[in-house]
Motif scaffolding. Structure first.
Motif, mmCIF file in Angstrom:
data_model
loop_
_atom_site.group_PDB
_atom_site.id
_atom_site.type_symbol
_atom_site.label_atom_id
_atom_site.label_comp_id
_atom_site.label_asym_id
_atom_site.label_seq_id
_atom_site.Cartn_x
_atom_site.Cartn_y
_atom_site.Cartn_z
ATOM 1 N N GLY A 144 40.458 28.686 -15.648
ATOM 2 C CA GLY A 144 41.368 29.135 -16.702
ATOM 3 C C GLY A 144 40.896 30.426 -17.324
ATOM 4 N N GLN A 145 41.507 30.777 -18.450
ATOM 5 C CA GLN A 145 41.128 31.976 -19.190
ATOM 6 C C GLN A 145 40.034 31.596 -20.180
ATOM 7 O OE1 GLN A 145 42.411 35.058 -18.845
ATOM 8 N NE2 GLN A 145 43.678 34.313 -17.156
ATOM 9 N N GLU A 146 38.859 32.090 -20.003
ATOM 10 C CA GLU A 146 37.708 31.768 -20.853
ATOM 11 C C GLU A 146 37.524 30.260 -21.011
ATOM 12 O OE1 GLU A 146 37.553 34.076 -24.528
ATOM 13 O OE2 GLU A 146 39.039 35.388 -23.590
ATOM 14 N N THR A 199 45.794 24.498 -16.087
ATOM 15 C CA THR A 199 45.767 25.585 -15.095
ATOM 16 C C THR A 199 46.384 25.115 -13.779
ATOM 17 O OG1 THR A 199 44.339 27.096 -13.860
ATOM 18 C CG2 THR A 199 43.444 24.924 -14.277
#
Ligand code: F6R
Length: 601
Positions: free
Chosen positions: A184-186, A201
């Motif tokens: 995922g994002q961060e 995700t």
């Protein structure tokens, strides 16, 4: 069987872990728990029973932290209880585990001798103590996992978090326990399946046998079974969380029964080309002299139905076995043969092992699976995907009928390729299959009559299901459905076998359910029914020939052919089990002791 979720990121994880566990509850639901690490401190909350109990406890004790693991359990070692629930932890580490540690007793003795104190009866707790032992000796979390996993014998998927490490999770996999890593994002994730990760995700990869991964909020590093640092390519998961709703039905099972006409239609359509002919599956039907089939439970019964189709329509021998027997029976298989493997989940441990055995015997593996991206699909030569969509109810309904749809198209394909039937006969069979969704709708119209009979059936403690020929596996499936969701004891016999033993059970009012669509031997079944009636049995007949079943309660089936009737009787037996269970007030979606994905032997 158990469900695992893990999140390591940059915002609070507790609520999201619980949401993800909701999607994994089908894997086991006897207890659940989560653990987080926050400002270096490990903390956990666990509860016995369904997830709702954990949610209740979390209202009183909230857990903070951006890194955490969660688990929903299907008990193997130790009764369902809070102490046996995961995560298991020590001062230094908390772990969740899916699988079985076969040498847990030896490890436990060894660790107890070193003053480790165990609180549970689970095999899983030894993993926490083994890791703790290495951590105590000064190993890093990474080295501790590396060393501990070498000592563990069995099948496992584990996720671990550590005291003093707010941004670290280590996961590992050995044997038939799937584990998906989501990017995922961060934030990064781990889960038993793509469904659990779907709210977070769609970028995933699965750990392969022997893989170990280290996750932080900003990175995922991976090592293979030889401890070589590697990368695995991610794929975009097609699994969607939207499909997981009851859509106004009272249970998932009820919804899934009603969705069958449309998912069977979609599955059949996926096998037909623009001219309405069956698409080639990739099997060279003229190169084989028999088919070998292995599966478990309801999927096995789908194969048993297919045996009648393959042998009658394609004149091709079709040998079937329960996967847990097949894998150890080690049957001799003809060179370059075809092995058909069927599994809804695509993860069933025995089915996967049967597949591996067939592969070792140089068989081409054709699998029919429902869950995309599953382990069985990944190791098969050819995979046909049933389009049932996520099946959440533990008892298989729409997965079964879509498996039948796939197998029926394969039997027609084989018959045509082997020139046992002409193209015009093939088209007639295909036309029969096209009528199946409407016939299933007609069968659904019998819902209210079945509901009335179920009121009486719910008061019974034992039942006998009977059927001949292709209706025999349907009788077996009917008995399985009834016992698993209503807990009424049900046995099934080929109708002709009744007089060879089970007739001794019959007495006044004993319920006998007979599946008897009109076919060339329905009169034979009717004679067996007369034998049951003569001994006072209460007979319910599913038939389109009620005149030959006088003296019985009957559910009138729509007329159907050899290819069509299993779909029709499937709906009727599902409703019978469903309404009987409703009458008894049992939980049809999560029946006791069961789990949807059976990843242990
Ligand atoms: C019964 C049922 C089980 C499964 C069996 C195999 O209603 O659902 O008998 O059919 O556990 O599971 P899969 O198809 O996932 O391999």
């Amino acid at each position: 069987m158990c469900g695992i979720i893990g999140i390591v990121g940059n915002k609070s994880v507790a609520d999201r872990l619980v949401d993800a566990l909701e999607k994994l509850e089908y894997r086991g639901y006897d207890s659940a728990g989560i653990a987080t690490v926050s400002q270096g401190e490990l903390d956990r909350v666990r509860a016995c029973g369904k997830l709702v109990n954990l949610k209740q406890k979390l209202k009183e004790t909230s857990l903070s932290g951006h890194c955490g693991i969660g688990h929903t359990r299907w008990a193997t070692h130790g009764v369902p209880s809070e102490v046996n629930a995961h995560p298991h932890s020590t001062q230094r580490v908390a772990i969740v585990h899916n699988g079985i540690i076969e040498n847990h007793e030896t490890l436990r003795q060894k660790l107890m001798a070193k003053h480790h104190h165990f609180e549970s009866l689970t095999d899983s707790e030894v993993i926490a103590h083994l890791l703790d032992d290495y951590l105590q000796q000064g190993d890093s979390p990474e080295d501790a996992v590396r060393k501990a996993r070498k000592e563990l014998v069995g099948a496992f998927a584990i996720a671990c978090i550590f005291h003093g490490h707010d941004d670290l999770m280590i996961v590992a996999r050995e044997g038939a326990s799937p584990l998906a890593v989501g990017l995922g994002q961060e934030e990064n994730y781990v889960g038993s399946d793509a469904l659990a990760l779907s709210p977070f995700t769609d970028q995933l990869f699965y750990l392969e046998e022997g893989d170990m991964a280290i996750l932080s909020s900003g990175s995922v590093e991976l090592w293979d079974s030889e401890d070589k640092k590697i990368t695995r390519s991610t794929f975009q998961s097609q699994v969607s969380v939207e499909a997981i709703s009851k859509e106004g039905f009272t249970s998932f099972m009820e919804k899934e029964i009603h969705h069958q006409p449309q998912v069977v239609e979609a599955t059949l359509a996926s096998r037909l080309d623009d001219n309405g002919q069956i698409k080639p599956s990739g099997v060279d039907w003229n190169a084989i002299d028999r088919v070998t089939f292995a599966a478990c439970g309801t999927a096995f019964y789908a194969g048993m139905v297919a045996k009648y189709w393959f042998e009658k329509i394609a004149r091709l021998p079709f040998e079937i076995d329960i996967a847990s027997e097949f894998r150890y029976r080690m049957p001799p298989l003809s060179a370059n043969g075809l092995c058909v493997i069927v599994s809804q989940s695509g993860e069933t441990a025995d089915t996967l092992a049967a597949l591996e055995y067939a592969k070792s015997q140089d068989q081409t593996i054709l699998s029919i699976v429902n869950v995309p991206e599953s382990s069985i699909e990944r190791v098969s030569d050819i995979t046909l995907q049933t389009l049932a969509g996520p099946e959440i109810g533990v008892a298989s309904t729409k997965a079964f009928t879509t498996q039948l749809a796939m197998l029926a198209t394969l039997a027609i394909e084989a018959a045509l390729a082997r020139q046992v039937i002409t193209s015009s006969q093939a088209l007639t069979y295909i036309e029969e299959l096209r009528q199946v969704p409407s016939l299933m709708h007609l069968a659904m119209g019998k819902d209210h009559v079945i509901r009335t009979l179920s009121k009486k059936l719910a008061t019974m403690s034992d039942t006998l299901f009977l059927g001949r020929d292709i209706n025999y596996p349907m009788a077996l499936e009917g008995a399985l459905k009834l016992k698993e969701i209503s807990y009424i004891h049900a046995e099934a016999y080929a109708a002709g076998e009744m007089k060879h033993g089970p007739i001794a059970l019959l007495e006044d009012g004993y319920p006998v359910i007979v599946i008897a669509p009109k076919d060339s031997i329905v009169e034979k079944t009717a004679s067996n029914v007369q034998e049951a009636l003569a001994r006072g049995a209460w007979v319910i007949a599913f038939t389109d020939a009620p005149h030959i079943f006088s003296g019985c309660d009957y559910i009138e089936m729509p007329e159907s052919t050899l290819l069509q009737s299993p779909f029709v009787s499937a709906v009727l037996i599902q409703f019978l089990a469903y309404h009987t269970a409703q009458e008894k007030g049992t939980d049809v979606d999560q029946p006791r002791n069961l789990a949807k994905s059976v990843t242990v032997e």
